[in-house]
Design a protein around this motif. Structure first.
Motif, short mmCIF file in Angstrom:
data_model
loop_
_atom_site.label_atom_id
_atom_site.label_comp_id
_atom_site.label_asym_id
_atom_site.label_seq_id
_atom_site.Cartn_x
_atom_site.Cartn_y
_atom_site.Cartn_z
N VAL A 142 0.83 -1.21 0.00
CA VAL A 142 0.00 0.00 0.00
C VAL A 142 0.87 1.26 0.00
O VAL A 142 0.59 2.23 -0.71
CB VAL A 142 -0.96 0.01 1.21
N LEU A 143 1.94 1.24 0.79
CA LEU A 143 2.83 2.41 0.84
C LEU A 143 3.48 2.68 -0.51
O LEU A 143 3.60 3.83 -0.94
CB LEU A 143 3.90 2.20 1.92
N LEU A 144 3.91 1.62 -1.19
CA LEU A 144 4.53 1.79 -2.50
C LEU A 144 3.51 2.33 -3.52
O LEU A 144 3.85 3.17 -4.36
CB LEU A 144 5.11 0.47 -2.98
N LYS A 145 2.27 1.87 -3.44
CA LYS A 145 1.22 2.41 -4.32
C LYS A 145 0.98 3.88 -4.01
O LYS A 145 0.80 4.70 -4.93
CB LYS A 145 -0.08 1.62 -4.13
N ILE A 170 -1.12 10.36 6.24
CA ILE A 170 0.26 10.70 5.92
C ILE A 170 0.49 10.65 4.41
O ILE A 170 -0.22 9.95 3.68
CB ILE A 170 1.28 9.78 6.63
N GLU A 171 1.50 11.39 3.98
CA GLU A 171 1.92 11.41 2.58
C GLU A 171 3.32 10.81 2.53
O GLU A 171 4.31 11.52 2.73
CB GLU A 171 1.90 12.84 2.05
N PRO A 172 3.43 9.51 2.30
CA PRO A 172 4.75 8.85 2.32
C PRO A 172 5.66 9.36 1.22
O PRO A 172 5.23 9.60 0.09
CB PRO A 172 4.41 7.37 2.10
N ILE A 185 8.89 7.23 5.91
CA ILE A 185 8.90 8.64 6.29
C ILE A 185 7.84 9.34 5.45
O ILE A 185 7.75 9.11 4.24
CB ILE A 185 10.28 9.29 6.06
N GLY A 186 7.03 10.14 6.09
CA GLY A 186 5.98 10.84 5.36
C GLY A 186 5.53 12.09 6.09
O GLY A 186 5.79 12.26 7.29
N TYR A 187 4.85 12.96 5.36
CA TYR A 187 4.28 14.16 5.98
C TYR A 187 3.01 13.76 6.71
O TYR A 187 2.07 13.24 6.12
CB TYR A 187 3.97 15.22 4.92
N CYS A 188 3.00 14.00 8.02
CA CYS A 188 1.87 13.61 8.87
C CYS A 188 0.92 14.79 9.03
O CYS A 188 1.32 15.86 9.51
CB CYS A 188 2.39 13.14 10.24
N HIS A 189 -0.34 14.62 8.63
CA HIS A 189 -1.32 15.69 8.74
C HIS A 189 -1.64 16.01 10.20
O HIS A 189 -1.95 17.16 10.54
CB HIS A 189 -2.60 15.31 8.01
N LEU A 190 -1.56 15.00 11.08
CA LEU A 190 -1.85 15.22 12.50
C LEU A 190 -0.80 16.12 13.14
O LEU A 190 -1.13 17.04 13.90
CB LEU A 190 -1.93 13.89 13.23
N ARG A 191 0.48 15.86 12.87
CA ARG A 191 1.57 16.62 13.47
C ARG A 191 2.00 17.82 12.63
O ARG A 191 2.80 18.64 13.07
CB ARG A 191 2.79 15.71 13.70
N GLU A 192 1.50 17.87 11.38
CA GLU A 192 1.83 18.95 10.44
C GLU A 192 3.34 19.07 10.21
O GLU A 192 3.90 20.16 10.17
CB GLU A 192 1.25 20.29 10.91
N LEU A 218 12.62 10.93 -0.65
CA LEU A 218 13.26 10.44 0.57
C LEU A 218 14.73 10.83 0.59
O LEU A 218 15.27 11.25 1.62
CB LEU A 218 13.10 8.93 0.68
N LYS A 219 15.40 10.68 -0.55
CA LYS A 219 16.82 11.02 -0.64
C LYS A 219 17.05 12.50 -0.34
O LYS A 219 17.95 12.87 0.43
CB LYS A 219 17.36 10.68 -2.03
#
Length: 320
Positions: A142-145, A170-172, A185-192, A218-219
């Motif tokens: 799912v994360l790769l998709k 999250i936006e991985p 690693i992703g942008y978390c909407h909860l923690r902004e 990621l790099k």
């Protein structure tokens, strides 16, 4: 590599990517740009429909299909080994997809290679590491998709030391394997802000239809983190009795090992680490009676503090 093999390999490269730069081909095959241009012309003269744009690269015309590629015995053996690794370190979704892909690979093998693959499968085994936590169900898939389709994922996550799950959007931006575990690693909407998640702590995951914002890779993210002042690496030098070296060789790289100098009875190891107190200090305690911290003094002080706490707890337990 002779010219025929190189041209065949260039054709394979053109099939694996949408656009291939001539400079990248020149570096890969260690030849001049002029040689690459000549090889490309040879492919065009052979009827391969290529098009190129200056400063962009070469592509095969969309919709053109080539016959199946034949694999060498060495490549077939590599596929079998990769399949064994996937069985141990992938989740159910990735395992299923890889197995399906392997069936297609085996379908185009010559008879001798098929026999080789079938015989090898019973002779290769990858033991599962005792500390390794397998990713749940289809989390990696799912994360790769999510990454490829630029979609937000919704997950239930249980952070370390917590009894309850939290729901996150999250936006991985990538996944990686480190310290016997998979992470994203992703942008978390909860923690902004960007957050790191250990995948075996994901209790449920769903791909949503919500589109991601434009994010760095990621790099790019990890390079930026390394450049931050608060991520400055600290030099640590530890003198270790040679009698215990074999027990710590595997873990030393997790703490930033960079070099060592051997002497008759001991080895001086140098580390560059961002985690002084809760990382390398506690690791050194595991074999502290066979080690001496040469630098920095702050690490010596932290280890002393930890030893004092341990001593007090041991003395307190004797009173009960």
């Amino acid at each position: 590599m002779n010219r025929f093999d190189r041209i065949t390999s260039i054709l394979i490269q053109l099939q694996t990517k949408k656009v291939v730069k001539a400079q990248d081909l020149a570096e890969k095959f260690e030849v001049s740009l002029r040689t690459i241009y000549r090889d490309i012309r040879t492919l065009e003269e052979a009827g391969i429909p290529l098009y190129g744009e200056a400063g962009v690269g070469y592509s095969i015309v969309d919709g053109y299909r080539l016959p199946p590629v034949m694999f060498t015995p060495e490549e077939a053996m590599a596929f079998v080994t990769a399949e064994k690794l996937m069985e141990r370190f992938g989740d159910a979704g990735l395992q299923s997809n890889f197995s399906s892909a392997m069936d297609k690979v085996k379908a185009v093998l010559r008879g001798t290679e098929k026999d080789l693959v079938e015989n090898l499968e019973g002779y290769i085994e990858v033991a599962e590491h005792k500390r390794y936590n397998r990713p749940p169900v289809n989390t990696l898939d799912v994360l790769l998709k999510s990454i490829s389709e630029k979609k937000v994922v919704k997950l239930e996550y249980r952070a370390f030391g917590k009894d309850d799950n939290t729901e996150r959007l999250i936006e991985p931006i990538g996944i990686f394997h480190e310290n016997d575990n998979w992470y994203t690693i992703g942008y978390c909407h909860l923690r902004e802000s960007y957050r790191q998640f250990r995948i075996d702590r994901v209790k449920n995951i769903q791909l949503t239809e919500q589109s991601q914002q434009e994010r760095e890779s990621l790099k790019e993210y990890r390079l930026k983190q390394q450049d931050k002042p608060d991520c400055e690496l600290k030099k640590v030098v530890i003198r270790i009795d040679k009698g215990v070296l074999r027990f710590i060789q595997e873990r030393r790289h997790y703490y930033g090992f960079v070099s060592e100098v051997e002497y008759d009875d001991y080895t001086d190891m140098t580390f560059l680490t961002p985690s002084m107190e809760e990382g390398i200090a506690r690791w050194v305690l595991m074999f502290g009676d066979y080690a001496e911290v040469l630098e920095p003094d702050s690490l010596k002080e932290r280890i002393t503090e930890l030893l004092d706490k341990i001593s007090k707890k041991m003395q307190l337990s004797k009173t009960y």
